[in-house]
Write a protein that holds these residues in place. Structure first.
Motif, PDB file in Angstrom:
ATOM      1  N   PRO A 241       0.134  20.390  -4.801  1.00  0.00           N
ATOM      2  CA  PRO A 241       0.384  21.250  -5.961  1.00  0.00           C
ATOM      3  C   PRO A 241      -0.777  22.219  -6.170  1.00  0.00           C
ATOM      4  O   PRO A 241      -1.937  21.891  -5.881  1.00  0.00           O
ATOM      5  CB  PRO A 241       0.503  20.250  -7.119  1.00  0.00           C
ATOM      6  N   ASP A 242      -0.472  23.402  -6.673  1.00  0.00           N
ATOM      7  CA  ASP A 242      -1.497  24.446  -6.827  1.00  0.00           C
ATOM      8  C   ASP A 242      -2.668  23.984  -7.675  1.00  0.00           C
ATOM      9  O   ASP A 242      -3.821  24.358  -7.426  1.00  0.00           O
ATOM     10  CB  ASP A 242      -0.873  25.698  -7.436  1.00  0.00           C
ATOM     11  N   TRP A 243      -2.396  23.177  -8.702  1.00  0.00           N
ATOM     12  CA  TRP A 243      -3.457  22.799  -9.632  1.00  0.00           C
ATOM     13  C   TRP A 243      -4.540  21.959  -8.969  1.00  0.00           C
ATOM     14  O   TRP A 243      -5.694  21.936  -9.422  1.00  0.00           O
ATOM     15  CB  TRP A 243      -2.886  22.064 -10.840  1.00  0.00           C
ATOM     16  N   ALA A 244      -4.197  21.257  -7.891  1.00  0.00           N
ATOM     17  CA  ALA A 244      -5.146  20.318  -7.293  1.00  0.00           C
ATOM     18  C   ALA A 244      -6.356  21.023  -6.679  1.00  0.00           C
ATOM     19  O   ALA A 244      -7.468  20.487  -6.674  1.00  0.00           O
ATOM     20  CB  ALA A 244      -4.448  19.470  -6.234  1.00  0.00           C
ATOM     21  N   ALA A 245      -6.159  22.244  -6.182  1.00  0.00           N
ATOM     22  CA  ALA A 245      -7.237  22.939  -5.488  1.00  0.00           C
ATOM     23  C   ALA A 245      -8.383  23.327  -6.410  1.00  0.00           C
ATOM     24  O   ALA A 245      -9.508  23.572  -5.948  1.00  0.00           O
ATOM     25  CB  ALA A 245      -6.692  24.185  -4.796  1.00  0.00           C
ATOM     26  N   THR A 246      -8.139  23.368  -7.710  1.00  0.00           N
ATOM     27  CA  THR A 246      -9.193  23.733  -8.667  1.00  0.00           C
ATOM     28  C   THR A 246      -9.576  22.561  -9.569  1.00  0.00           C
ATOM     29  O   THR A 246     -10.164  22.760 -10.621  1.00  0.00           O
ATOM     30  CB  THR A 246      -8.732  24.928  -9.530  1.00  0.00           C
ATOM     31  N   SER A 247      -9.267  21.362  -9.122  1.00  0.00           N
ATOM     32  CA  SER A 247      -9.564  20.181  -9.941  1.00  0.00           C
ATOM     33  C   SER A 247     -10.993  19.695  -9.714  1.00  0.00           C
ATOM     34  O   SER A 247     -11.507  19.713  -8.592  1.00  0.00           O
ATOM     35  CB  SER A 247      -8.596  19.038  -9.596  1.00  0.00           C
ATOM     36  N   ILE A 248     -11.615  19.278 -10.797  1.00  0.00           N
ATOM     37  CA  ILE A 248     -12.893  18.561 -10.766  1.00  0.00           C
ATOM     38  C   ILE A 248     -12.682  17.313 -11.612  1.00  0.00           C
ATOM     39  O   ILE A 248     -12.373  17.404 -12.804  1.00  0.00           O
ATOM     40  CB  ILE A 248     -14.055  19.397 -11.322  1.00  0.00           C
TER      41      ILE A 248
ATOM     42  N   PHE B 275      -4.599  11.097   9.978  1.00  0.00           N
ATOM     43  CA  PHE B 275      -4.044  10.240   8.932  1.00  0.00           C
ATOM     44  C   PHE B 275      -3.249  11.074   7.922  1.00  0.00           C
ATOM     45  O   PHE B 275      -2.158  10.681   7.509  1.00  0.00           O
ATOM     46  CB  PHE B 275      -5.161   9.479   8.226  1.00  0.00           C
ATOM     47  N   VAL B 276      -3.788  12.215   7.531  1.00  0.00           N
ATOM     48  CA  VAL B 276      -3.101  13.075   6.570  1.00  0.00           C
ATOM     49  C   VAL B 276      -1.768  13.538   7.140  1.00  0.00           C
ATOM     50  O   VAL B 276      -0.735  13.508   6.457  1.00  0.00           O
ATOM     51  CB  VAL B 276      -3.988  14.268   6.180  1.00  0.00           C
ATOM     52  N   ARG B 277      -1.783  13.962   8.398  1.00  0.00           N
ATOM     53  CA  ARG B 277      -0.536  14.445   9.002  1.00  0.00           C
ATOM     54  C   ARG B 277       0.504  13.336   9.095  1.00  0.00           C
ATOM     55  O   ARG B 277       1.701  13.564   8.857  1.00  0.00           O
ATOM     56  CB  ARG B 277      -0.824  15.024  10.382  1.00  0.00           C
ATOM     57  N   ALA B 278       0.056  12.123   9.435  1.00  0.00           N
ATOM     58  CA  ALA B 278       1.000  11.015   9.617  1.00  0.00           C
ATOM     59  C   ALA B 278       1.491  10.441   8.298  1.00  0.00           C
ATOM     60  O   ALA B 278       2.618   9.953   8.216  1.00  0.00           O
ATOM     61  CB  ALA B 278       0.345   9.905  10.453  1.00  0.00           C
ATOM     62  N   SER B 279       0.657  10.502   7.265  1.00  0.00           N
ATOM     63  CA  SER B 279       0.965   9.822   6.002  1.00  0.00           C
ATOM     64  C   SER B 279       1.582  10.731   4.947  1.00  0.00           C
ATOM     65  O   SER B 279       2.230  10.253   4.022  1.00  0.00           O
ATOM     66  CB  SER B 279      -0.304   9.204   5.422  1.00  0.00           C
ATOM     67  N   THR B 280       1.340  12.028   5.035  1.00  0.00           N
ATOM     68  CA  THR B 280       1.731  13.065   4.067  1.00  0.00           C
ATOM     69  C   THR B 280       0.940  13.000   2.769  1.00  0.00           C
ATOM     70  O   THR B 280       1.325  13.635   1.786  1.00  0.00           O
ATOM     71  CB  THR B 280       3.244  13.071   3.735  1.00  0.00           C
ATOM     72  N   VAL B 281      -0.169  12.243   2.700  1.00  0.00           N
ATOM     73  CA  VAL B 281      -1.020  12.307   1.511  1.00  0.00           C
ATOM     74  C   VAL B 281      -1.596  13.716   1.407  1.00  0.00           C
ATOM     75  O   VAL B 281      -1.689  14.442   2.402  1.00  0.00           O
ATOM     76  CB  VAL B 281      -2.163  11.269   1.544  1.00  0.00           C
ATOM     77  N   ASP B 282      -1.998  14.103   0.205  1.00  0.00           N
ATOM     78  CA  ASP B 282      -2.554  15.434  -0.008  1.00  0.00           C
ATOM     79  C   ASP B 282      -4.036  15.511   0.323  1.00  0.00           C
ATOM     80  O   ASP B 282      -4.550  16.573   0.678  1.00  0.00           O
ATOM     81  CB  ASP B 282      -2.357  15.860  -1.473  1.00  0.00           C
ATOM     82  N   SER B 283      -4.729  14.381   0.175  1.00  0.00           N
ATOM     83  CA  SER B 283      -6.176  14.387   0.334  1.00  0.00           C
ATOM     84  C   SER B 283      -6.649  12.992   0.723  1.00  0.00           C
ATOM     85  O   SER B 283      -5.899  12.012   0.604  1.00  0.00           O
ATOM     86  CB  SER B 283      -6.850  14.838  -0.973  1.00  0.00           C
ATOM     87  N   LEU B 284      -7.890  12.912   1.201  1.00  0.00           N
ATOM     88  CA  LEU B 284      -8.526  11.634   1.524  1.00  0.00           C
ATOM     89  C   LEU B 284      -9.961  11.655   1.022  1.00  0.00           C
ATOM     90  O   LEU B 284     -10.600  12.702   0.947  1.00  0.00           O
ATOM     91  CB  LEU B 284      -8.549  11.387   3.040  1.00  0.00           C
TER      92      LEU B 284
END
Length: 353
Positions: A6-13, A227-236
């Motif tokens: 989601p767009d909001w995640a890239a600017t999250s702290i 792992f990201v590609r295989a799992s579809t998580v957004d971040s690690l």
């Protein structure tokens, strides 16, 4: 396969809080009373906003036996932290201030006292919940202990069977339940211990009804991009960068830090890592590098690409050393406990550098 976060995640702290510690709960499990509810964290939201964060990442809040990672009920707020209503009030107060809320999902294992496993111990393979767990079905006899897989040798943490459709259904239901009640994202605890194919079955199903949800996985080592590609998580979680920050600054080993930064930059083509200099599992950064060098660590954290988080109390330079023993993270959690409800200093500490 990767997804678009989601767009909001890239600017999250994120401001990362371990609620059981921060609110003074007894993490031995002996005292189940609520000393301070989750809604008490509302008093800290203005502090969080003043720090410049726009997200609160909560450690485990669901009913558990002791420290939060031995879950007994995924669908109920731990009584030591109040009620579901206290969580609702906290989420509403966060959203009113433009703060997102991330919850901690423990889906690799449950506490041995979980009712589903208690049924297996009583009835073995005949239990209606037997499909949730990996255990020696052929060797079980009525009245004998169930020999089940556990998490990293911890007998009280019984592993779930991630090849089971029942487990996938349970995790989808839990994720949706709390997203429906206002959560914005999830940290997936011990994601490295779960086959990435499991997340690839679960997360797209959750995104079907909650496309704006964000998921970050706790992964300590290995091929993160794969792992990201295989799992579809957004971040690690970016543990390699955290370790390089610690060693690079404390030991003046900038070759290690340079190498880690180069590898970190290589991940950006695939995903935006979850970066940190402290969390509930590691020695506080002020103890790791010395209080006078905390600003150096923060300079890296807030200038490299990533989704950064600050562990509550690190903004004050609080100390706490992770010990290599059972319960060795207690000094880190206890420091937070003494702090959030007993040591509010009224200033922004080292984050004001």
């Amino acid at each position: 396969m990767t997804t678009t976060p989601p767009d909001w995640a890239a600017t999250s702290i994120w401001w990362h809080v371990y609620p059981l510690g921060a609110l003074g709960a007894d993490t031995t499990g002996a005292d189940r009373d609520c000393r301070r509810p989750l809604s008490a964290l509302i008093d800290w939201l203005d502090h969080a906003v003043a720090l410049g964060v726009n997200g609160i990442a909560l450690g485990p809040i669901f009913t558990s036996a002791t420290h939060g990672y031995d879950t007994l009920d995924h669908f109920r707020v731990d009584p030591r932290l109040g009620t579901d209503e206290d969580l609702r009030r906290l989420i509403d107060a966060c959203h009113a201030r433009g703060i997102r809320v991330c919850l901690d999902g423990v889906f690799n294992h449950v506490g041995r006292g979980h009712p589903a496993f208690a049924a297996v111990e009583a009835d073995g393979p005949a239990a209606s919940t037997a499909g949730l767990f990996r255990f020696d079905r052929d060797g079980w006899r009525p009245g004998e202990p169930v020999r089940a897989d556990v998490f990293e040798g911890h007998d009280q943490l019984v592993a779930l069977d991630h090849s089971s459709p029942e487990v996938a259904e349970l995790v989808v239901a839990v994720l949706r339940h709390w997203l429906d009640r206002g959560a914005d994202g999830w940290r997936l605890d011990a994601a490295y211990a779960v086959p990435p194919e499991f997340w690839a079955r679960v997360l797209p199903e959750v995104r079907r009804t909650h496309p704006d949800a964000w998921f970050t996985g706790e992964v300590i080592h290995g091929d993160a991009a794969r792992f990201v590609r295989a799992s579809t998580v957004d971040s690690l979680t970016q543990y390699e960068l955290w370790q390089a920050l610690w060693h690079g600054i404390a030991d003046r080993n900038f070759f290690e830090l340079t190498h880690a930064l180069e590898r970190h930059n290589g991940l950006l083509a695939t995903f935006l890592p979850s970066t940190f200099v402290g969390n509930h599992d590691v020695t506080r950064i002020a103890s790791a590098v010395g209080p006078e060098l905390v600003p150096h660590a923060l300079a890296v954290l807030f200038t490299v690409a990533g989704v950064p988080s600050v562990y509550a109390g690190d903004e004050y330079g609080w100390t706490g050393v992770k010990e290599q023993r059972l319960g060795g993270d207690e000094p880190v959690a206890r420091d937070a406990q003494d702090g959030l409800h007993g040591r509010f200093a009224g200033f922004h500490g080292v984050l004001a550098w």
